[in-house]
Design a protein around this motif. Structure first.
Motif, PDB file in Angstrom:
ATOM      1  N   ALA A  19       0.863  -1.168   0.000  1.00  0.00           N
ATOM      2  CA  ALA A  19       0.000   0.000   0.000  1.00  0.00           C
ATOM      3  C   ALA A  19       0.899   1.218   0.000  1.00  0.00           C
ATOM      4  O   ALA A  19       1.703   1.393   0.895  1.00  0.00           O
ATOM      5  N   LEU A  20       0.767   2.075  -1.003  1.00  0.00           N
ATOM      6  CA  LEU A  20       1.774   3.098  -1.225  1.00  0.00           C
ATOM      7  C   LEU A  20       1.254   4.518  -1.045  1.00  0.00           C
ATOM      8  O   LEU A  20       1.784   5.441  -1.636  1.00  0.00           O
ATOM      9  N   THR A  21       0.223   4.710  -0.237  1.00  0.00           N
ATOM     10  CA  THR A  21      -0.247   6.058   0.029  1.00  0.00           C
ATOM     11  C   THR A  21       0.852   6.808   0.772  1.00  0.00           C
ATOM     12  O   THR A  21       1.267   6.404   1.850  1.00  0.00           O
ATOM     13  N   LEU A  22       1.309   7.882   0.182  1.00  0.00           N
ATOM     14  CA  LEU A  22       2.466   8.576   0.752  1.00  0.00           C
ATOM     15  C   LEU A  22       2.059   9.585   1.817  1.00  0.00           C
ATOM     16  O   LEU A  22       1.062  10.288   1.692  1.00  0.00           O
ATOM     17  N   ALA A  23       2.885   9.653   2.842  1.00  0.00           N
ATOM     18  CA  ALA A  23       2.675  10.642   3.890  1.00  0.00           C
ATOM     19  C   ALA A  23       3.562  11.848   3.621  1.00  0.00           C
ATOM     20  O   ALA A  23       4.527  11.780   2.878  1.00  0.00           O
ATOM     21  N   GLY A  24       3.253  12.970   4.263  1.00  0.00           N
ATOM     22  CA  GLY A  24       4.053  14.164   4.099  1.00  0.00           C
ATOM     23  C   GLY A  24       5.342  14.071   4.891  1.00  0.00           C
ATOM     24  O   GLY A  24       5.567  13.137   5.646  1.00  0.00           O
ATOM     25  N   PRO A  25       6.260  15.037   4.724  1.00  0.00           N
ATOM     26  CA  PRO A  25       7.526  15.014   5.427  1.00  0.00           C
ATOM     27  C   PRO A  25       7.330  14.941   6.938  1.00  0.00           C
ATOM     28  O   PRO A  25       6.465  15.585   7.504  1.00  0.00           O
ATOM     29  N   ALA A  26       8.174  14.146   7.592  1.00  0.00           N
ATOM     30  CA  ALA A  26       8.075  13.995   9.034  1.00  0.00           C
ATOM     31  C   ALA A  26       9.034  14.911   9.769  1.00  0.00           C
ATOM     32  O   ALA A  26       8.907  15.115  10.966  1.00  0.00           O
ATOM     33  N   HIS A  27      10.018  15.477   9.052  1.00  0.00           N
ATOM     34  CA  HIS A  27      10.987  16.444   9.569  1.00  0.00           C
ATOM     35  C   HIS A  27      12.084  15.814  10.415  1.00  0.00           C
ATOM     36  O   HIS A  27      13.216  16.245  10.349  1.00  0.00           O
ATOM     37  N   ALA A  28      11.795  14.808  11.215  1.00  0.00           N
ATOM     38  CA  ALA A  28      12.823  14.129  12.005  1.00  0.00           C
ATOM     39  C   ALA A  28      12.250  12.834  12.543  1.00  0.00           C
ATOM     40  O   ALA A  28      11.089  12.778  12.926  1.00  0.00           O
ATOM     41  N   TRP A  29      13.059  11.799  12.551  1.00  0.00           N
ATOM     42  CA  TRP A  29      12.572  10.555  13.126  1.00  0.00           C
ATOM     43  C   TRP A  29      12.779  10.597  14.627  1.00  0.00           C
ATOM     44  O   TRP A  29      13.595  11.361  15.146  1.00  0.00           O
ATOM     45  N   ILE A  30      12.040   9.793  15.351  1.00  0.00           N
ATOM     46  CA  ILE A  30      11.997   9.867  16.813  1.00  0.00           C
ATOM     47  C   ILE A  30      12.647   8.616  17.403  1.00  0.00           C
ATOM     48  O   ILE A  30      12.079   7.522  17.341  1.00  0.00           O
ATOM     49  N   PRO A  31      13.845   8.736  17.981  1.00  0.00           N
ATOM     50  CA  PRO A  31      14.532   7.556  18.530  1.00  0.00           C
ATOM     51  C   PRO A  31      13.792   6.907  19.697  1.00  0.00           C
ATOM     52  O   PRO A  31      13.813   5.685  19.846  1.00  0.00           O
ATOM     53  N   SER A  32      13.144   7.708  20.540  1.00  0.00           N
ATOM     54  CA  SER A  32      12.398   7.183  21.686  1.00  0.00           C
ATOM     55  C   SER A  32      11.025   7.845  21.721  1.00  0.00           C
ATOM     56  O   SER A  32      10.926   9.079  21.695  1.00  0.00           O
ATOM     57  N   LEU A  33       9.977   7.038  21.788  1.00  0.00           N
ATOM     58  CA  LEU A  33       8.619   7.556  21.700  1.00  0.00           C
ATOM     59  C   LEU A  33       8.062   7.947  23.063  1.00  0.00           C
ATOM     60  O   LEU A  33       8.291   7.263  24.067  1.00  0.00           O
ATOM     61  N   SER A  34       7.305   9.035  23.087  1.00  0.00           N
ATOM     62  CA  SER A  34       6.572   9.416  24.285  1.00  0.00           C
ATOM     63  C   SER A  34       5.315   8.564  24.374  1.00  0.00           C
ATOM     64  O   SER A  34       4.941   7.864  23.418  1.00  0.00           O
ATOM     65  N   ALA A  35       4.619   8.624  25.499  1.00  0.00           N
ATOM     66  CA  ALA A  35       3.386   7.853  25.658  1.00  0.00           C
ATOM     67  C   ALA A  35       2.354   8.262  24.615  1.00  0.00           C
ATOM     68  O   ALA A  35       1.640   7.410  24.052  1.00  0.00           O
ATOM     69  N   ALA A  36       2.284   9.556  24.322  1.00  0.00           N
ATOM     70  CA  ALA A  36       1.330  10.032  23.320  1.00  0.00           C
ATOM     71  C   ALA A  36       1.677   9.517  21.935  1.00  0.00           C
ATOM     72  O   ALA A  36       0.795   9.146  21.146  1.00  0.00           O
ATOM     73  N   GLN A  37       2.958   9.468  21.617  1.00  0.00           N
ATOM     74  CA  GLN A  37       3.386   8.983  20.311  1.00  0.00           C
ATOM     75  C   GLN A  37       3.144   7.482  20.168  1.00  0.00           C
ATOM     76  O   GLN A  37       2.771   7.010  19.095  1.00  0.00           O
ATOM     77  N   VAL A  38       3.334   6.737  21.248  1.00  0.00           N
ATOM     78  CA  VAL A  38       3.021   5.306  21.228  1.00  0.00           C
ATOM     79  C   VAL A  38       1.540   5.112  20.956  1.00  0.00           C
ATOM     80  O   VAL A  38       1.132   4.267  20.147  1.00  0.00           O
ATOM     81  N   GLY A  39       0.712   5.925  21.606  1.00  0.00           N
ATOM     82  CA  GLY A  39      -0.725   5.837  21.404  1.00  0.00           C
ATOM     83  C   GLY A  39      -1.122   6.151  19.981  1.00  0.00           C
ATOM     84  O   GLY A  39      -2.012   5.497  19.408  1.00  0.00           O
ATOM     85  N   GLN A  40      -0.476   7.137  19.381  1.00  0.00           N
ATOM     86  CA  GLN A  40      -0.797   7.495  18.003  1.00  0.00           C
ATOM     87  C   GLN A  40      -0.388   6.379  17.038  1.00  0.00           C
ATOM     88  O   GLN A  40      -1.145   6.028  16.123  1.00  0.00           O
ATOM     89  N   ALA A  41       0.813   5.806  17.251  1.00  0.00           N
ATOM     90  CA  ALA A  41       1.270   4.718  16.390  1.00  0.00           C
ATOM     91  C   ALA A  41       0.338   3.513  16.503  1.00  0.00           C
ATOM     92  O   ALA A  41      -0.013   2.880  15.503  1.00  0.00           O
ATOM     93  N   ARG A  42      -0.072   3.218  17.724  1.00  0.00           N
ATOM     94  CA  ARG A  42      -0.984   2.092  17.942  1.00  0.00           C
ATOM     95  C   ARG A  42      -2.329   2.364  17.285  1.00  0.00           C
ATOM     96  O   ARG A  42      -2.930   1.468  16.671  1.00  0.00           O
ATOM     97  N   ALA A  43      -2.807   3.581  17.384  1.00  0.00           N
ATOM     98  CA  ALA A  43      -4.098   3.921  16.775  1.00  0.00           C
ATOM     99  C   ALA A  43      -4.041   3.767  15.254  1.00  0.00           C
ATOM    100  O   ALA A  43      -4.998   3.305  14.630  1.00  0.00           O
ATOM    101  N   GLU A  44      -2.919   4.156  14.647  1.00  0.00           N
ATOM    102  CA  GLU A  44      -2.787   4.015  13.202  1.00  0.00           C
ATOM    103  C   GLU A  44      -2.777   2.542  12.797  1.00  0.00           C
ATOM    104  O   GLU A  44      -3.380   2.149  11.797  1.00  0.00           O
TER     105      GLU A  44
END
Length: 240
Positions: A19-44
Motif C-alpha cells: 500500500a503506497l499512500t504517501l505521507a508528508g515530510p516527518a521532519h525528524a525521526w523519533i529515537p524514543s517515543l513518548s506515551a502520546a506517540q506510542v498511542g498514536q502509532a498504535r491507533a494508526e
C-alpha cells in the motif's frame, strides 16, 4: 488478504504490504517515543487493520524491486526495503497483532516502544533465487566457498548468506549484522504461467540510533545471498 496460513510478519512485500499512500515530510525521526506517540502509532495500526487496503507503508518504503508474485526475467531476489523507526514498528506490530487475532494492548505497545528505543531498523523482504527442490544443493555449493555461520535449528536457505549492512550518515559509517526471519515457502508464478515453490524471508538490519542524527541524508548498502550490491539513499528527516 492472501496467504493467511503463513506468519504475517514474513509475508512477501508485494503480497501483503503493498500500500503506497504517501505521507508528508516527518521532519525528524523519533529515537524514543513518548506515551502520546506510542498511542498514536498504535491507533494508526488499529485503523489499518480494518481497512481493505491493508498495511500502509507510505514513505517508509524506501524502494520496491518486485511488486507481485510473478518471477519476471532478471528480477532481483530483493522484493523491497522498508525503513522501520520505533514509530513505524509499533504501528506495524499493532497491525500484525490483529491479523494474528491477538490485538496489542496499551501496555504491550508501551513495552515494545521501550525495547525499540534508540534503534533504527531496515526490513529487507526477499525470496530465494532457486526453486525449493534446488535450495539444498545450491546451499551446499555456496557453502564450499563461503563457510558462513548458520543456525542448525533453522532450515538451510539462501538467507544464511546475507552479510552485515552499512549505513552512512553525517560522514560516519555504521555496521549492523543481519537477523533472519525465515525461511518460509510460497508459490510464485513463472512467466509461462506455471507455479513454482520458493523460500522467502525477511532480513532485519538494526543500527544503534544513539550515534545517529535525527535528520539528514543517509546511504544504506548491503549484498543479497549471491553478492549483488544494493545501495539505497534517503533522508532521516522524511521518516517519523
Amino acid at each position: 488478504m492472501p496467504f493467511p496460513d503463513r506468519p504475517a510478519r514474513a509475508r512477501r512485500l508485494g503480497a501483503a504490504l503493498w500500500a503506497l499512500t504517501l505521507a508528508g515530510p516527518a521532519h525528524a525521526w523519533i529515537p524514543s517515543l513518548s506515551a502520546a506517540q506510542v498511542g498514536q502509532a498504535r491507533a494508526e495500526g488499529d485503523a489499518m487493520s480494518v481497512k481493505e487496503g491493508g498495511y500502509v507503508l507510505g514513505g517508509y518504503l524506501l524502494r520496491a524491486y518486485n511488486d507481485d508474485i510473478i518471477l519476471r526475467p532478471g528480477s532481483p531476489e530483493i522484493d523491497g526495503v522498508v525503513i522501520s523507526t520505533p514509530f513505524e514498528r509499533v504501528r506495524y506490530e499493532t497491525y500484525l497483532s490483529h491479523l494474528e487475532a491477538k490485538p496489542m494492548t496499551g501496555e504491550q505497545a508501551a513495552a515494545l516502544a521501550r525495547g525499540l528505543g534508540g534503534k533504527l531498523t531496515f526490513r529487507v523482504y526477499s525470496h530465494s533465487p532457486y526453486p525449493v527442490e534446488e535450495e539444498e544443493e545450491q546451499w551446499q555449493r555456496a557453502y564450499r566457498t563461503d563457510r558462513v555461520t548458520f543456525d542448525e535449528d533453522r532450515a538451510k536457505s539462501y538467507l544464511d548468506f546475507y552479510k552485515p549492512a552499512t549505513l552512512t550518515v553525517a560522514g560516519r559509517t555504521h555496521t549492523a549484522s543481519p537477523v533472519l526471519d525465515g525461511p518460509y515457502r510460497d508459490n510464485f508464478t513463472l512467466p509461462s504461467g506455471e507455479a513454482e515453490s520458493r523460500n522467502l524471508g525477511v532480513v532485519f538490519y538494526t543500527f544503534d540510533a544513539r550515534t545517529l542524527p535525527t535528520s539528514g541524508a543517509f546511504t544504506l548498502s548491503f549484498r543479497d545471498s549471491r553478492g549483488q550490491v544494493y545501495t539505497l539513499k534517503g533522508d532521516l528527516g522524511q521518516h517519523r
